[in-house]
Design an enzyme around this catalytic site. Structure first.
Site, PDB file in Angstrom:
ATOM      1  N   HIS A 237       0.931  -1.078   0.008  1.00 33.98           N
ATOM      2  CA  HIS A 237      -0.169   0.033  -0.048  1.00 33.98           C
ATOM      3  C   HIS A 237       0.797   1.123   0.028  1.00 33.98           C
ATOM      4  O   HIS A 237       0.626   2.370  -0.878  1.00 33.98           O
ATOM      5  CB  HIS A 237      -0.920   0.326   1.155  1.00 33.98           C
ATOM      6  CG  HIS A 237      -1.746  -1.052   1.413  1.00 33.98           C
ATOM      7  ND1 HIS A 237      -1.859  -2.098   2.224  1.00 33.98           N
ATOM      8  CD2 HIS A 237      -3.160  -1.319   0.659  1.00 33.98           C
ATOM      9  CE1 HIS A 237      -2.669  -2.830   2.087  1.00 33.98           C
ATOM     10  NE2 HIS A 237      -3.473  -2.570   1.133  1.00 33.98           N
TER      11      HIS A 237
ATOM     12  N   SER B  66       0.366  -8.976   1.430  1.00 37.92           N
ATOM     13  CA  SER B  66      -1.146  -9.019   1.572  1.00 37.92           C
ATOM     14  C   SER B  66      -1.558  -8.653   2.869  1.00 37.92           C
ATOM     15  O   SER B  66      -1.028  -9.688   3.790  1.00 37.92           O
ATOM     16  CB  SER B  66      -1.999 -10.139   0.944  1.00 37.92           C
ATOM     17  OG  SER B  66      -3.178 -10.564   1.390  1.00 37.92           O
TER      18      SER B  66
END
Ligand code: PAF
Length: 283
Positions: free
Chosen positions: A37, A185
């Site tokens: 991210h 993830s």
């Protein structure tokens, strides 16, 4: 970093920037932020004057029996990470701010949404397309950034933006991997210590398939079957492992040159997905 929770507050901040002639990059997330991210934020910084991120755990993209209730909620840590990454504004809405109780509109990208992850998670991509469309309408960014790790999601969003003429550029950002190859993830935190050791085998299966194809093997069914058996040997329950065309995710034919290998497999209770995108010199 400014944090806002309502659409009017968000619109006000955006209007001020727009009046000053500033461009806006948008990074939508569901929180529990990792390096993947933060790379989206870093790339966003290079692309526009202002960076807006959102954290919204979108209920409509979770199916019955999926992990909506238990999805990691790490708001304070996430805020610190976004702040450190130089995000200008965080949009942190509650569910009623995004969905009216009697909302009746759903965005469906037909076809693409029913394949692969869509086949195992019916309705998932309708939830993704609907919330991303709504977030685009709220933020009205010039560019939005998504991880290549969720390749099918990125393809669905690109199709939606094209089909609905949404004036936003979509940028895919390279997957960030752990040192052993496992794609980062939020759901990796569900893995037990033992499963975490095995998990990089998914990437290993993808790499082996890519080597086979780059060495000239065009027996895609056989390559898929080998990967399937390899994953089963290590205790995965494969969901799909497919050699596809990167453009539209249709099954690749021997003369296709832009390929993506798409894979999903369960390891214990955790569903892992990964992919590899590459070109072969067919022409
Ligand atoms: O990839 C995600 O985190 C989500 O699917 C997204 C794009 C933020 C939509 O909820």
């Amino acid at each position: 970093m400014q944090t806002v929770k309502t659409v009017p507050e968000l619109r006000h901040a955006i209007r001020v920037w727009r009046l000053a002639g500033e461009s806006i990059a948008f990074v939508p997330t569901m929180g529990n932020l990792h390096e993947g991210h933060l790379k989206l934020v870093t790339v966003a910084r290079q692309k526009a004057d202002k960076v807006v991120a959102s954290i919204f755990i979108n209920p409509t993209q979770f199916g019955v029996g999926e992990d909506f209730a238990t999805y990691p909620r790490t708001e304070l840590e996430d805020q610190d990470k976004l702040n450190a990454a130089n995000t200008d504004l965080l949009f942190l809405p509650a569910v009623p701010e995004v969905y009216a109780e009697d909302a009746n509109t759903v965005v469906t990208v037909t076809g693409l949404s029913e394949l692969y992850c869509g086949a195992s998670r019916p309705g998932h991509f309708n939830g993704v397309a609907t919330v991303v469309c709504k977030l685009f309408n709220m933020v009205q960014p010039d560019i939005a950034l998504f991880g290549l790790k969720d390749f099918q999601q990125l393809t669905v969003i690109r199709a939606m933006v094209r089909d609905l003429n949404i004036p936003v550029e979509i940028a895919g950002v390279e997957t960030v991997r752990e040192a052993d190859g496992l794609a980062m993830s939020s759901r990796n935190s569900y893995l037990t210590a033992e499963e975490r050791v095995t998990a990089p085998k998914l990437y290993e299966a993808l790499c082996a398939a890519r080597v086979a194809i780059l060495s000239g093997n065009r027996s895609y069914a056989e390559i898929e079957q080998n990967a399937w058996l390899f994953l089963q040997k290590f205790g995965f329950q494969p969901d799909y492992f497919c050699v596809c065309r990167s453009q539209d995710l249709k099954k690749a034919e021997v003369d296709d040159s832009d390929l993506v290998l798409l894979a999903a497999a369960k390891l214990g209770k955790t569903r892992l997905i990964d992919n590899l995108c590459f070109s072969i010199g067919n022409r």
